[in-house]
Design a protein around this motif. Sequence first.
Motif, PDB file in Angstrom:
ATOM      1  N   ASP A   1       3.410  -1.680   3.951  1.00 41.51           N
ATOM      2  CA  ASP A   1       2.604  -0.460   3.999  1.00 41.51           C
ATOM      3  C   ASP A   1       3.582   0.709   3.951  1.00 41.51           C
ATOM      4  O   ASP A   1       4.277   0.984   4.939  1.00 41.51           O
TER       5      ASP A   1
ATOM      6  N   PRO B   1       0.766   5.818   0.079  1.00 37.86           N
ATOM      7  CA  PRO B   1      -0.083   6.963   0.400  1.00 37.86           C
ATOM      8  C   PRO B   1      -0.830   7.478  -0.842  1.00 37.86           C
ATOM      9  O   PRO B   1      -0.261   7.516  -1.943  1.00 37.86           O
ATOM     10  N   GLU B   2      -2.086   7.835  -0.660  1.00 41.87           N
ATOM     11  CA  GLU B   2      -2.906   8.319  -1.777  1.00 41.87           C
ATOM     12  C   GLU B   2      -2.298   9.531  -2.470  1.00 41.87           C
ATOM     13  O   GLU B   2      -2.432   9.683  -3.674  1.00 41.87           O
ATOM     14  N   VAL B   3      -1.614  10.371  -1.726  1.00 38.74           N
ATOM     15  CA  VAL B   3      -1.067  11.595  -2.311  1.00 38.74           C
ATOM     16  C   VAL B   3      -0.060  11.304  -3.424  1.00 38.74           C
ATOM     17  O   VAL B   3       0.074  12.084  -4.353  1.00 38.74           O
TER      18      VAL B   3
ATOM     19  N   LYS C   1       1.773   1.188  -7.586  1.00 39.25           N
ATOM     20  CA  LYS C   1       1.229  -0.005  -6.922  1.00 39.25           C
ATOM     21  C   LYS C   1       1.730  -1.298  -7.555  1.00 39.25           C
ATOM     22  O   LYS C   1       1.731  -2.338  -6.910  1.00 39.25           O
TER      23      LYS C   1
ATOM     24  N   THR D   1       0.853  -1.187   0.000  1.00 41.07           N
ATOM     25  CA  THR D   1       0.000   0.000   0.000  1.00 41.07           C
ATOM     26  C   THR D   1       0.889   1.237   0.000  1.00 41.07           C
ATOM     27  O   THR D   1       1.991   1.218   0.546  1.00 41.07           O
TER      28      THR D   1
ATOM     29  N   ASP E   1      -0.083   8.235  -5.118  1.00 44.69           N
ATOM     30  CA  ASP E   1      -0.640   7.162  -5.947  1.00 44.69           C
ATOM     31  C   ASP E   1      -1.268   7.747  -7.210  1.00 44.69           C
ATOM     32  O   ASP E   1      -2.480   7.813  -7.350  1.00 44.69           O
ATOM     33  N   ARG E   2      -0.408   8.168  -8.121  1.00 41.75           N
ATOM     34  CA  ARG E   2      -0.842   8.763  -9.379  1.00 41.75           C
ATOM     35  C   ARG E   2       0.273   8.587 -10.401  1.00 41.75           C
ATOM     36  O   ARG E   2       1.405   8.318 -10.022  1.00 41.75           O
TER      37      ARG E   2
END
Length: 162
Positions: free
Chosen positions: A90, A22-24, A52, A20, A26-27
């Motif tokens: 993580d 961090p969303e920030v 990912k 996993t 994940d692009r």
Amino acid sequence: MPPGQALSAAAPSVSVGPVTIPEVVDRPQIVVRVAENRVEVLESHRWAEPLKSEIPRLMAQELGRMLGSSRVSSYGQSAGADATYRVLVDIARLEAVPGEAAVVQALWTVRRGSARIKGESLVREKVSGPGYDQLVSACSRALAGVSSDIAKAIQVDAAALP
């Protein structure tokens, strides 16, 4: 593993993932820290593949090299379905600061059957020069540092097995 040493099929089998992040970050675009409380999304600079899938693949590659094992795969590859060790990661922090450093903080668990080894890694790698290529290289080295911590835990556990 020393250079020139062959990978061994007798070495531990390992499956890495899921990982996993961090969303920030994940692009597709590279995200850099520009201030303590501000990041910038670099629209014209992108990762080679989605983080990912790239991070587990890179970690599996590093673990295979460090453990001398040809039986290391990333989550989602069928080769890891019956692995002796399963590694869950993580990534709590993945920061890239241009011209300064890349920082990876990760909580990880190594599973062998019902046994669990838990660890935390905090790796900071200096950027070797200006430019985003050097920043991405520092990120890769930081992830290799996390992989090194995981490899050491697996080696200690494997050495204790009868």
